[in-house]
Motif scaffolding. Structure first.
Motif, short mmCIF file in Angstrom:
data_model
loop_
_atom_site.label_atom_id
_atom_site.label_comp_id
_atom_site.label_asym_id
_atom_site.label_seq_id
_atom_site.Cartn_x
_atom_site.Cartn_y
_atom_site.Cartn_z
N LEU A 67 24.65 11.00 -111.68
CA LEU A 67 24.28 9.62 -112.04
C LEU A 67 23.37 9.57 -113.26
O LEU A 67 23.22 8.50 -113.86
N ALA A 68 22.78 10.70 -113.62
CA ALA A 68 21.78 10.72 -114.71
C ALA A 68 22.30 10.14 -116.02
O ALA A 68 21.57 9.39 -116.69
N LYS B 121 30.53 2.41 -109.35
CA LYS B 121 31.07 3.13 -108.21
C LYS B 121 31.11 4.61 -108.60
O LYS B 121 31.51 4.95 -109.72
N MET B 122 30.67 5.48 -107.70
CA MET B 122 30.71 6.90 -108.00
C MET B 122 30.94 7.68 -106.72
O MET B 122 30.22 7.51 -105.74
N ARG B 123 31.97 8.54 -106.76
CA ARG B 123 32.23 9.45 -105.65
C ARG B 123 32.11 10.88 -106.16
O ARG B 123 32.44 11.15 -107.31
N ALA B 124 31.65 11.77 -105.30
CA ALA B 124 31.26 13.10 -105.75
C ALA B 124 31.81 14.18 -104.84
O ALA B 124 32.00 13.97 -103.63
N TRP B 125 32.04 15.33 -105.45
CA TRP B 125 32.48 16.53 -104.72
C TRP B 125 31.59 17.70 -105.12
O TRP B 125 31.25 17.85 -106.30
N ALA B 126 31.24 18.53 -104.15
CA ALA B 126 30.58 19.80 -104.43
C ALA B 126 31.65 20.87 -104.49
O ALA B 126 32.44 21.04 -103.55
N TYR B 127 31.69 21.60 -105.61
CA TYR B 127 32.68 22.65 -105.78
C TYR B 127 32.01 23.85 -106.43
O TYR B 127 31.74 23.84 -107.64
N VAL C 181 30.72 15.76 -114.79
CA VAL C 181 30.44 17.02 -114.11
C VAL C 181 28.98 17.37 -114.35
O VAL C 181 28.37 16.95 -115.34
N ALA C 182 28.40 18.12 -113.43
CA ALA C 182 27.00 18.54 -113.55
C ALA C 182 26.81 19.86 -112.83
O ALA C 182 27.53 20.18 -111.87
N HIS C 183 25.84 20.62 -113.30
CA HIS C 183 25.53 21.89 -112.66
C HIS C 183 24.98 21.66 -111.26
O HIS C 183 24.23 20.71 -111.02
N ARG C 184 25.35 22.53 -110.35
CA ARG C 184 24.89 22.44 -108.97
C ARG C 184 24.22 23.74 -108.58
O ARG C 184 24.78 24.82 -108.78
N GLU C 185 23.01 23.63 -108.08
CA GLU C 185 22.30 24.81 -107.60
C GLU C 185 22.87 25.22 -106.24
O GLU C 185 22.88 24.43 -105.31
N ASP D 249 19.01 15.60 -105.35
CA ASP D 249 19.61 16.70 -106.09
C ASP D 249 20.59 17.49 -105.24
O ASP D 249 21.56 18.04 -105.77
N ALA D 250 20.36 17.56 -103.94
CA ALA D 250 21.24 18.31 -103.06
C ALA D 250 22.51 17.55 -102.71
O ALA D 250 23.40 18.11 -102.07
#
Length: 267
Positions: free
Chosen positions: A66-67, A75-81, A104-108, A59-60
């Motif tokens: 990916l859910a 293939k999946m690349r991700a950014w924390a914003y 996009v997904a919520h980030r704690e 989750d971090a």
């Protein structure tokens, strides 16, 4: 569809601020979309490559992206914003066809500590900076040869600056404040070493007075060639300009969330 920054804006607006994804119309080039997002958010983290998911993803580290695809992500690349994860790559649709996706997904995000510490509090400003930016990646430059660099410069360097470089690597806070990977000596005749700068041409320096670099004060050489001193170290200075709206060089008026855009080469 030929992806541009304008089309990225439109697509992200369609997805909205919550958890959402879409298979992209027009068979766009996934690499081009990755490059456009990297121009905004810096180097991505690879979650899935050739159908194999990084076993350390949790989750971090963006697992929420990916859910929607279960085991169909190719293939999946991700950014924390800020408080959001943004991802792009390819996944198989219901018919088993590999298609470009945006998700996009919520980030704690941990609540940042307050700007001003309690009286007599022993503050680790680097830890505070990591929390403010929501930094989750491993140290980017843990093996910097500081002995060689300090020998070449002819001086020791502040310890919090060295931790910043080791932790974040090459890049910019909020995509705006560039962190120099070694101090510039352009203002050496004025007793200043430059450790960072902005696109507004402000230079963030130390007044290199005394034998203890951890006691060097920060000095801002402004675009109009004026020097503004601050009685603090580099990491504290960055924390304060990020979240203190009353700081004379604040960035809090322009950005609601804070991050570090890493410039390292993408894989």
């Amino acid at each position: 569809m030929e992806p541009t920054q304008a089309t990225v804006d439109d697509l992200l607006a369609l997805l909205g601020p919550g958890d959402a994804y879409m298979y992209l119309p027009g068979d766009p080039d996934p690499l081009a979309l990755t490059d456009l997002l990297a121009d905004r958010y810096g180097a991505p983290r690879t979650l899935v490559l050739d159908g194999f998911t990084d076993p350390t993803v949790d989750d971090a580290k963006g697992a929420a992206l990916l859910a929607p695809f279960e085991d169909r992500a190719v293939k999946m690349r991700a950014w924390a914003y800020g408080d959001q994860w943004v991802g792009t790559g390819t996944a198989r649709d219901a018919e088993g066809i590999e298609r470009a996706v945006l998700v996009v997904a919520h980030r704690e995000v941990p609540e940042p500590l307050t700007v001003a510490p309690d009286v007599d509090e022993d503050v680790d400003w680097m830890e505070r900076l990591i929390r403010i930016t929501g930094w989750t990646q491993p140290a980017q430059r843990p093996d910097v040869d500081w002995t060689e660099l300090e020998s070449r410069l002819g001086t020791a360097l502040p310890s919090d600056y060295k931790r910043m470089v080791e932790t974040f690597g090459a890049g910019a806070f909020d995509g705006y404040l560039d962190l120099n990977q070694e101090p510039w000596t352009d203002l050496g005749e004025d007793g200043l070493l430059i450790w960072a700068g902005t696109e507004h041409e402000d230079l963030y320096c130390w007044r290199a007075d005394g034998d203890d670099p951890d006691r060097w004060p920060v000095v801002v050489r402004s675009f109009d060639n004026k020097d503004v001193p601050f009685d603090c170290q580099a990491a504290e200075f960055v924390c304060r300009i990020l979240i203190d709206p009353d700081h004379p060089f604040t960035m809090a008026r322009y950005f609601d969330t804070h991050w570090f855009m890493n410039y390292q080469q993408r894989d």
